[in-house]
Design an enzyme around this catalytic site. Structure first.
Site, PDB file in Angstrom:
ATOM      1  N   LYS A 256       0.832  -1.201   0.000  1.00  0.00           N
ATOM      2  CA  LYS A 256       0.000   0.000   0.000  1.00  0.00           C
ATOM      3  C   LYS A 256       0.870   1.255   0.000  1.00  0.00           C
ATOM      4  O   LYS A 256       0.458   2.311  -0.437  1.00  0.00           O
ATOM      5  CB  LYS A 256      -0.887   0.009   1.252  1.00  0.00           C
ATOM      6  CG  LYS A 256      -1.817  -1.172   1.284  1.00  0.00           C
ATOM      7  CD  LYS A 256      -2.398  -1.391   2.654  1.00  0.00           C
ATOM      8  CE  LYS A 256      -2.870  -2.828   2.740  1.00  0.00           C
ATOM      9  NZ  LYS A 256      -3.544  -3.187   3.956  1.00  0.00           N
ATOM     10  N   ARG A 257       2.046   1.089   0.540  1.00  0.00           N
ATOM     11  CA  ARG A 257       2.937   2.254   0.633  1.00  0.00           C
ATOM     12  C   ARG A 257       3.371   2.779  -0.723  1.00  0.00           C
ATOM     13  O   ARG A 257       3.801   3.921  -0.841  1.00  0.00           O
ATOM     14  CB  ARG A 257       4.162   1.885   1.458  1.00  0.00           C
ATOM     15  CG  ARG A 257       3.872   1.799   2.935  1.00  0.00           C
ATOM     16  CD  ARG A 257       5.075   2.228   3.713  1.00  0.00           C
ATOM     17  NE  ARG A 257       6.127   1.249   3.567  1.00  0.00           N
ATOM     18  CZ  ARG A 257       6.591   0.511   4.556  1.00  0.00           C
ATOM     19  NH1 ARG A 257       6.097   0.671   5.762  1.00  0.00           N
ATOM     20  NH2 ARG A 257       7.531  -0.357   4.363  1.00  0.00           N
TER      21      ARG A 257
END
Length: 538
Positions: A256-257
Site C-alpha cells: 500500500k505504501r
RNA sequence: GGCCCCGUCGUCUAGCCCGGUCUAGGACACCAGGUUUUCAUCCUGGUAACACGGGUUCAAAUCCCGUCGGGGUCACCA
C-alpha cells in the site's frame, strides 16, 4: 471425477482492501476446489482486534464477488463449520488450548516483552542466534505458577515444539525439512487471552476439515509450526502448497505504501503546499514520510492528476480493468496451463487448474501486459456488453455522466468510445469534456498553441471558416457532418486531419476525441458553435 | 547474519520430472515498416534468454556438486 473430500479456504485478515496477491491466493484455492468438486471456504482472520475492521471485511467480500470467486461456506452464506469469523470462535481455541495443556504441549510463559527483548539483544552482542529458552517456564512448579497467576502477572501460552526435525511435504516445493535446532516454542495464546494467528489458523483448518492449504510462500517457515500442532493434536495434517510471491516490476514488494511513495514524489516535485480535505499537520507528516495514509495519497493524486499504482483489486477495478482479465492475468503469475495457452477464463480454471503446474519462482507484476489483455478483452465486447459494463463503472466512479446523459445518449457516447478504449476508465476520463458546460471546457495550452495559434493562427482562421460551414448545416448528425466537412476539405484543398484537429481542440480542449463528426454530433449544434466561438477568443 | 526457497529473452513463461526432436517456443514490452481524421486499435517483420564453474554422459536448458545472484523468514502481526 468429483473428489468431494477436497476442502480449501481463503483466510484474509480484514485490514484493508483485497490485495492482488490475496486475490490470486483466493483464485487458486477456488479453482482447486472447483476442479475437484470440493468446497471452498472463506474465513475471516480477525484475531488482531486492533487492526481488523468490519468495513474491510465488507470490502473484501465485495471484491471477491466482483471477481466472481464465490465461496461455498463463509460470511453471508453460512455453512456447517461456522462461525467464519475467528473473533467468534474463541471457545474452540480455548478448548484446543486445554487439550494441548493437558498433554503437556502447551505451557504458561510469564516472561515479559522487555525480558525477551533483552535476551535477544544479549544474544546479538554475543554473536549468537537467539532462540527462546523454555527451561525457566517449564520448570515452574504448580505452586509457583498459581502464585504468579494470583499476583496478576500476565502470561502467554507457548506451544512445546517436538525435539525433532520437522518435514513439510509441500505439493509445489517438495519436501522441506527444518532442523529441530531452528524451531522454538512459539506463542499460541497472547496475554490478552486471544489466540495468535498460528493457533487460530490451525484450529480452524482442523475444525473446518480443510484438506489443502494453498498459500503464499511467505508462510513456508510457519508451516513447520503448524504441522507440529496438527501432530500434537493427533489430527491429520492438511496438504500444503506454497506459491511464489508477486512483486512490483522493479522487484520491490507490492504494498500500500507504493501509493504514498508516488504521491509524495509528485507532491515534492510540484511543490504542493496542501491537499484538499487534508489538514496541514497530516499533510506535513505525509511529506516527511511519517505517514503513508492512502487517503492523503489519493487527495494528492487528485489535485496533481497523477495515477497511483494499483495494488488492491479495488484499484484495478477503479482503473477500469475487467474482472475476467484480472483473474486471467493473475492466474498466469505463478501458474501456466502449458501449450502456449494464455487466454482463459474461470470456467477453464475450474476444469484444468492443478498444483503440478504452479511455478516455484517469484513473479513480477507487469501492468503493460495486464493492459494488453484488457485492451483485447474490451475489443471483443459487443456494443451492448460494453455499454452495460461502462454504465456500471460510471455509476461507481463517475456518476456525473449518469446525471448529464440519459441512457440513449450515453449509449451513443459509449459506441463512440468503445473502439478506442483499453479500460473502462479511459472513456470516463477522456470524455469529460462531453459532460462539462460549454464555458467550462479546459483548454490544454499545448494543444491550443500547436493546433490553433501556430503559423499566425492558421488553425483559428480555419475555425472561422468551419464555423460558417457548420452554421449552415441543419441536419445535425454524424454522416451529414462528415459529408459536409469532407466537401469543405475538398474545396479548401486540405486533408481531413487539417480540419479535424482545430475543431477537436475547439470543442474538447485537447487533441484527442472520438472521430470528429461523432464528437460534434454528440455535442449538438449549439454546444459545438458555442465552443468554437469561445475558442476563437483564445 | 542463521535457516529456507528460487534462478530460461527486459517481463510472465513453455520446455526440465521421463537427457537427443531446442540452430530453445509463446505472450507482453521494445525496435523497424504499413493502415488510420486525433486518440486507441490493427497488420507485417525484427532484436532478445538456458546466471557462472565443474562433473556424469556418445549427448545436458534438462541429472549431480559448488559459486554467485534474487527472494522469504527469524513478533504476544497475520
Amino acid at each position: 471425477m468429483a473428489d468431494s473430500t477436497v476442502v480449501t479456504r481463503f483466510a484474509p485478515s480484514p485490514t484493508g482492501y483485497l490485495h492482488v496477491g490475496g486475490a490470486r491466493t483466493a483464485l487458486f484455492n477456488w479453482a482447486y476446489a472447483r476442479r475437484h468438486g470440493g468446497r471452498f471456504i472463506l474465513r475471516i482472520e480477525d484475531t488482531d482486534a486492533a487492526r481488523s475492521t468490519d468495513e474491510s471485511t465488507k470490502k473484501i467480500l465485495e471484491d471477491l464477488r466482483w471477481l466472481g470467486l464465490n465461496w461455498d461456506e463463509g460470511p453471508e452464506v453460512g455453512g456447517p463449520s461456522g462461525p467464519y469469523f475467528q473473533s467468534q470462535r474463541g471457545h474452540l481455541y480455548k478448548q484446543y488450548l486445554e487439550q494441548l495443556a493437558a498433554i503437556g504441549r502447551a505451557y504458561r510463559c510469564f516472561k515479559t516483552a522487555e525480558e525477551l527483548t533483552a535476551a535477544k539483544a544479549k544474544a546479538k552482542t554475543e554473536g549468537r542466534a537467539y532462540k527462546y529458552d523454555p527451561a525457566e517456564s517449564l520448570n515452574l512448579s504448580k505452586a509457583q505458577t498459581d502464585q504468579l497467576i494470583a499476583a496478576g502477572k500476565p502470561f502467554v501460552w507457548r506451544f512445546r515444539m517436538p525435539d525433532a526435525d520437522v518435514t513439510v511435504n509441500d505439493l509445489v516445493l517438495g519436501d522441506v525439512t527444518i532442523k529441530a535446532a531452528e524451531l522454538e516454542d512459539f506463542v499460541i495464546f497472547k496475554s490478552d487471552g486471544g489466540p495468535t494467528f498460528h493457533f487460530a489458523n490451525v484450529v480452524d483448518d482442523a475444525t473446518m476439515k480443510v484438506t489443502h492449504v494453498l498459500r503464499a510462500q511467505e508462510h513456508l517457515m510457519n508451516t513447520p509450526k503448524h504441522v507440529a500442532m496438527f501432530d500434537a493434536l493427533g489430527i491429520k495434517r492438511p496438504s500444503y502448497a506454497h506459491m511464489p510471491l508477486i512483486f512490483n516490476s522493479d522487484g520491490s514488494k507490492m504494498s500500500k505504501r507504493d501509493k504514498a511513495k508516488v504521491a509524495r514524489a509528485a507532491a515534492k516535485e510540484r511543490k504542493l503546499a496542501a491537499a484538499p480535505g487534508v489538514d496541514d499537520a497530516a499533510f506535513r507528516a505525509f511529506l516527511d514520510k511519517k505517514s503513508d495514509a492512502v487517503e492523503i495519497a489519493l487527495a494528492v493524486a487528485g489535485v496533481l492528476n497523477v495515477i497511483l499504482p494499483e495494488i488492491d483489486v479495488h484499484d484495478f477495478r477503479r482503473s477500469g480493468y475487467l474482472p475476467s482479465v484480472i483473474l486471467n492475468y493473475l492466474a498466469l503469475l505463478g501458474w501456466s496451463p502449458g501449450n502456449d495457452l494464455e487466454r482463459f477464463d474461470l470456467d477453464f480454471l475450474a476444469k484444468n487448474f492443478d498444483l503440478e503446474r504452479i511455478g516455484k519462482s517469484n513473479a513480477r507484476f507487469d501492468r503493460a501486459k495486464l493492459l494488453a489483455f484488457n485492451t483485447e478483452a474490451i475489443g471483443k465486447l459487443t456494443p451492448d456488453e460494453f455499454f452495460k459494463l461502462w454504465r456500471e463503472h460510471l455509476a461507481a466512479f463517475h456518476p456525473v455522466y449518469l446525471q448529464k446523459f440519459d441512457d440513449a445518449r450515453l449509449r451513443i457516447l459509449a459506441e463512440a468510445y468503445r473502439p478506442r478504449s483499453r479500460t473502462l476508465d479511459e472513456p470516463s476520463i477522456n470524455g469529460m469534456f462531453f459532460v462539462v458546460a460549454d464555458g467550462d471546457v479546459q483548454y490544454d495550452p499545448k494543444a491550443v498553441e500547436k493546433v490553433l495559434k501556430k503559423e499566425n493562427g492558421a488553425g483559428l482562421a480555419m475555425l472561422r471558416e468551419l464555423a460558417a460551414v457548420l452554421t449552415a448545416i441543419s441536419d445535425w448528425n454524424g454522416p451529414a457532418l462528415h459529408a459536409a466537412l469532407e466537401a469543405f476539405a475538398q474545396r479548401a484543398g486540405k486533408g481531413m486531419g487539417d480540419i479535424a484537429q482545430p475543431l477537436r481542440v475547439a470543442v474538447s480542449g485537447s487533441t484527442v476525441s472520438p472521430p470528429i463528426q461523432d464528437t460534434l454530433a454528440l455535442l449538438g449544434k449549439n454546444s459545438t458553435l458555442a465552443r468554437i466561438n469561445r475558442a476563437l477568443t483564445l
